[in-house]
Scaffold this motif. Structure first.
Motif, PDB file in Angstrom:
ATOM      1  N   SER A  50       0.823  -1.214   0.000  1.00  0.00           N
ATOM      2  CA  SER A  50       0.000   0.000   0.000  1.00  0.00           C
ATOM      3  C   SER A  50       0.856   1.262   0.000  1.00  0.00           C
ATOM      4  CB  SER A  50      -0.974  -0.013   1.181  1.00  0.00           C
ATOM      5  OG  SER A  50      -0.305  -0.148   2.401  1.00  0.00           O
ATOM      6  N   ASN A  51       2.125   1.168   0.386  1.00  0.00           N
ATOM      7  CA  ASN A  51       3.007   2.332   0.279  1.00  0.00           C
ATOM      8  C   ASN A  51       3.297   2.685  -1.184  1.00  0.00           C
ATOM      9  OD1 ASN A  51       3.298   2.649   3.060  1.00  0.00           O
ATOM     10  ND2 ASN A  51       5.013   1.218   3.173  1.00  0.00           N
ATOM     11  N   PHE A 106       0.955   2.720  -3.571  1.00  0.00           N
ATOM     12  CA  PHE A 106      -0.250   3.180  -4.276  1.00  0.00           C
ATOM     13  C   PHE A 106      -0.079   4.581  -4.858  1.00  0.00           C
ATOM     14  CE2 PHE A 106      -3.599   0.416  -1.826  1.00  0.00           C
ATOM     15  CZ  PHE A 106      -2.981  -0.729  -2.305  1.00  0.00           C
ATOM     16  N   TYR A 107       0.507   5.497  -4.065  1.00  0.00           N
ATOM     17  CA  TYR A 107       0.571   6.893  -4.537  1.00  0.00           C
ATOM     18  C   TYR A 107       1.466   7.045  -5.771  1.00  0.00           C
ATOM     19  CZ  TYR A 107      -1.215   7.954   0.192  1.00  0.00           C
ATOM     20  OH  TYR A 107      -1.935   7.999   1.356  1.00  0.00           O
ATOM     21  N   MET A 149      -0.396   5.973  -8.723  1.00  0.00           N
ATOM     22  CA  MET A 149      -1.373   7.021  -9.064  1.00  0.00           C
ATOM     23  C   MET A 149      -0.679   8.186  -9.770  1.00  0.00           C
ATOM     24  SD  MET A 149      -3.553   7.048  -5.522  1.00  0.00           S
ATOM     25  CE  MET A 149      -5.058   7.871  -6.025  1.00  0.00           C
ATOM     26  N   THR A 178      -7.850  -3.025  -7.089  1.00  0.00           N
ATOM     27  CA  THR A 178      -7.376  -1.730  -6.605  1.00  0.00           C
ATOM     28  C   THR A 178      -6.795  -0.853  -7.713  1.00  0.00           C
ATOM     29  OG1 THR A 178      -6.932  -2.772  -4.477  1.00  0.00           O
ATOM     30  CG2 THR A 178      -5.901  -0.647  -4.855  1.00  0.00           C
ATOM     31  N   ILE A 192      -9.099   1.669  -9.058  1.00  0.00           N
ATOM     32  CA  ILE A 192      -9.285   2.819  -8.160  1.00  0.00           C
ATOM     33  C   ILE A 192      -8.121   3.800  -8.327  1.00  0.00           C
ATOM     34  CG2 ILE A 192      -9.341   3.536  -5.734  1.00  0.00           C
ATOM     35  CD1 ILE A 192     -10.750   0.892  -5.096  1.00  0.00           C
ATOM     36  N   GLU A 198       1.221  -6.266   4.823  1.00  0.00           N
ATOM     37  CA  GLU A 198       0.572  -5.065   5.350  1.00  0.00           C
ATOM     38  C   GLU A 198       0.538  -5.055   6.877  1.00  0.00           C
ATOM     39  OE1 GLU A 198       0.011  -2.599   3.543  1.00  0.00           O
ATOM     40  OE2 GLU A 198      -0.276  -3.338   1.501  1.00  0.00           O
ATOM     41  N   LEU A 255     -12.256   2.293   0.569  1.00  0.00           N
ATOM     42  CA  LEU A 255     -10.856   2.255   0.126  1.00  0.00           C
ATOM     43  C   LEU A 255     -10.576   3.428  -0.814  1.00  0.00           C
ATOM     44  CD1 LEU A 255      -8.064   0.874  -0.083  1.00  0.00           C
ATOM     45  CD2 LEU A 255      -8.997  -0.530  -1.924  1.00  0.00           C
ATOM     46  N   LYS A 256     -11.453   3.633  -1.753  1.00  0.00           N
ATOM     47  CA  LYS A 256     -11.262   4.725  -2.727  1.00  0.00           C
ATOM     48  C   LYS A 256     -11.218   6.081  -2.015  1.00  0.00           C
ATOM     49  CE  LYS A 256     -13.451   6.977  -6.629  1.00  0.00           C
ATOM     50  NZ  LYS A 256     -14.623   7.059  -7.488  1.00  0.00           N
ATOM     51  N   ILE A 311      -7.991   6.413   0.062  1.00  0.00           N
ATOM     52  CA  ILE A 311      -6.813   6.647  -0.787  1.00  0.00           C
ATOM     53  C   ILE A 311      -6.786   8.107  -1.241  1.00  0.00           C
ATOM     54  CG2 ILE A 311      -5.796   6.164  -3.049  1.00  0.00           C
ATOM     55  CD1 ILE A 311      -6.711   3.248  -2.723  1.00  0.00           C
ATOM     56  N   ARG A 357      -6.017  10.496   1.810  1.00  0.00           N
ATOM     57  CA  ARG A 357      -4.661  10.385   2.343  1.00  0.00           C
ATOM     58  C   ARG A 357      -3.619  10.808   1.308  1.00  0.00           C
ATOM     59  NH1 ARG A 357      -4.599   8.442   7.239  1.00  0.00           N
ATOM     60  NH2 ARG A 357      -2.409   7.847   7.220  1.00  0.00           N
ATOM     61  N   ARG A 358      -3.937  10.598   0.041  1.00  0.00           N
ATOM     62  CA  ARG A 358      -3.006  11.047  -1.003  1.00  0.00           C
ATOM     63  C   ARG A 358      -2.917  12.574  -1.002  1.00  0.00           C
ATOM     64  NH1 ARG A 358      -3.844  11.385  -7.434  1.00  0.00           N
ATOM     65  NH2 ARG A 358      -1.674  11.449  -8.079  1.00  0.00           N
ATOM     66  N   ALA A 397      -0.297  11.402   3.211  1.00  0.00           N
ATOM     67  CA  ALA A 397      -0.210  10.724   4.511  1.00  0.00           C
ATOM     68  C   ALA A 397       0.272   9.292   4.336  1.00  0.00           C
ATOM     69  CB  ALA A 397      -1.578  10.731   5.175  1.00  0.00           C
ATOM     70  N   LYS A 398       1.111   8.877   5.258  1.00  0.00           N
ATOM     71  CA  LYS A 398       1.685   7.543   5.201  1.00  0.00           C
ATOM     72  C   LYS A 398       0.778   6.574   5.956  1.00  0.00           C
ATOM     73  CE  LYS A 398       6.338   5.688   5.780  1.00  0.00           C
ATOM     74  NZ  LYS A 398       6.159   4.748   6.866  1.00  0.00           N
ATOM     75  N   GLY A 399       0.669   5.358   5.457  1.00  0.00           N
ATOM     76  CA  GLY A 399      -0.085   4.321   6.164  1.00  0.00           C
ATOM     77  C   GLY A 399      -1.586   4.521   6.072  1.00  0.00           C
ATOM     78  N   LEU A 459      -3.832   2.456   4.905  1.00  0.00           N
ATOM     79  CA  LEU A 459      -4.524   1.820   3.784  1.00  0.00           C
ATOM     80  C   LEU A 459      -4.498   0.298   3.847  1.00  0.00           C
ATOM     81  CD1 LEU A 459      -3.104   4.066   0.904  1.00  0.00           C
ATOM     82  CD2 LEU A 459      -5.341   4.230   1.974  1.00  0.00           C
ATOM     83  N   GLY A 460      -3.535  -0.247   4.569  1.00  0.00           N
ATOM     84  CA  GLY A 460      -3.287  -1.692   4.534  1.00  0.00           C
ATOM     85  C   GLY A 460      -4.476  -2.532   4.966  1.00  0.00           C
ATOM     86  N   ARG A 512      -7.331  -2.310   2.546  1.00  0.00           N
ATOM     87  CA  ARG A 512      -6.962  -3.013   1.323  1.00  0.00           C
ATOM     88  C   ARG A 512      -7.194  -4.519   1.433  1.00  0.00           C
ATOM     89  NH1 ARG A 512      -1.069  -4.009  -1.016  1.00  0.00           N
ATOM     90  NH2 ARG A 512      -1.694  -4.961  -2.972  1.00  0.00           N
TER      91      ARG A 512
END
Lengths: 137, 172
Positions: free
Chosen positions: A76-77, A79-80, A83, A111, A114, B62, B122-123, B126, B129-130, B134-136, B138-139, B142
């Motif tokens: 998950s780290n 994902f950005y 994107m 995912t 998304i 995660e 989740l969407k 994400i 936090r994007r 921001a870190k973390g 999401l795990g 997910r």
């Protein structure tokens, strides 16, 4: 075909992830390969992201292939950065985008859509998913 | 030698379990989540379809990363339990946390479990936090939205347990 830019993640002295952007006439391909497991992928791929956006702004792209079939893992780290890279492609190109992904990979099936913002009309209208079995890659 | 042939049906009855603990967490300088996740992935693939191992891999990555990135008691241990029997994969990750941290994790897990549409959660998470970079955070969402685990928390004697259950019968 020419490579317009590439980026990688080095971990423990070896390359664990690469992304290569190539241009064949007006066809752009951005391929992702390996694994994203590290804590801060931007540290490794920030420059690639900038170079990709700059190169695409000057390129005349008519169609694009985003190929994720060799990306085996993304935590998950990661994902950005996925994107950011796909956003750079959509924002700096025109024309249809084909997303090549693995049929049996949860992340690529659930995912990834998304992350590329498939629910947004301008993205959805340009995007086609091409599902591939792992043994076809 | 027909007796040497093992069917997929027989393989699917294989019971697999393991426990691994590392103490103190402060000594973890390696990529422990990858070591544990890849090891379990490989073990499960020996008996079950690759998709089962892959889901375990993501879950362990995660959860172990969550522990290491939010380490609050450096001298404590992290413990991983994996058990697969009767078509049910159960993965538990234990670590010592103060009660306030447990309350935060429980609230997060409750919000995930109570969400009417976890994919939408989740969407939205994400996106939010994007925007903050921001870190973390999401795990856990997910592994529920993407990998179809059911997660719960428990807190006993200062130790947090995050339990994740996957029913293989529900997998496509």
């Amino acid at each position: 075909m020419k490579v317009i830019t590439f980026g990688d993640i080095m971990d423990g002295g070896r390359s664990v992830f690469t992304s290569v952007a190539t241009l064949d006439g007006a066809r752009l391909k951005v391929a992702f390969e390996g694994e994203i497991r590290i804590d801060n992928p931007h540290k490794h791929l920030g420059r690639y992201l900038e170079e990709l956006a700059e190169a695409l702004a000057d390129a005349e792209v008519e169609e694009t292939l985003l190929d994720f079939t060799a990306l085996r893992f993304c935590n998950s780290n990661g994902f950005y950065i996925i994107m950011d890279l796909t956003e750079a492609v959509y924002e700096n190109t025109e024309g249809p985008v084909t997303v090549r992904r693995l049929r049996e990979d949860d992340w690529q099936q659930e995912t990834l859509a998304i992350l590329i913002d498939i629910d947004e009309d301008p993205i959805r209208e340009r995007t086609t998913f091409l599902d591939i079995d792992a043994d076809e890659t | 030698m027909a007796d040497d042939i093992i069917t997929e049906e027989q393989l699917a009855k294989t019971e697999v379990s393991l426990t691994c603990s590392v103490r103190p967490i402060a000594n973890v300088m390696c990529d422990l989540s990858a070591i544990l996740a890849n090891s379990v992935d490989e073990l499960l693939r020996a008996f079950y379809p690759a998709k089962v191992g892959k889901r375990a891999n993501i879950l362990i990555t995660e959860l172990v990363n969550n522990v290491l990135e939010n380490m609050l008691v450096p001298e404590s241990e992290i413990k991983l339990e994996v058990a697969l029997r009767d078509q049910q994969l159960v993965i538990r990750v234990y670590n010592a946390v103060p009660e306030e941290r447990y309350a935060q994790v429980k609230a997060h897990v409750d919000a995930i479990n109570e969400a009417p549409d976890v994919r939408k959660l989740l969407k939205a998470t994400i996106r939010a936090r994007r925007a903050q970079r921001a870190k973390g955070g999401l795990g856990l969402i997910r592994v529920v939205a993407e990998n179809k685990f059911r997660i719960t928390t428990d807190y006993q004697g200062g130790t947090l347990c995050v339990e994740s259950v996957l029913s293989l019968g529900d997998m496509p």
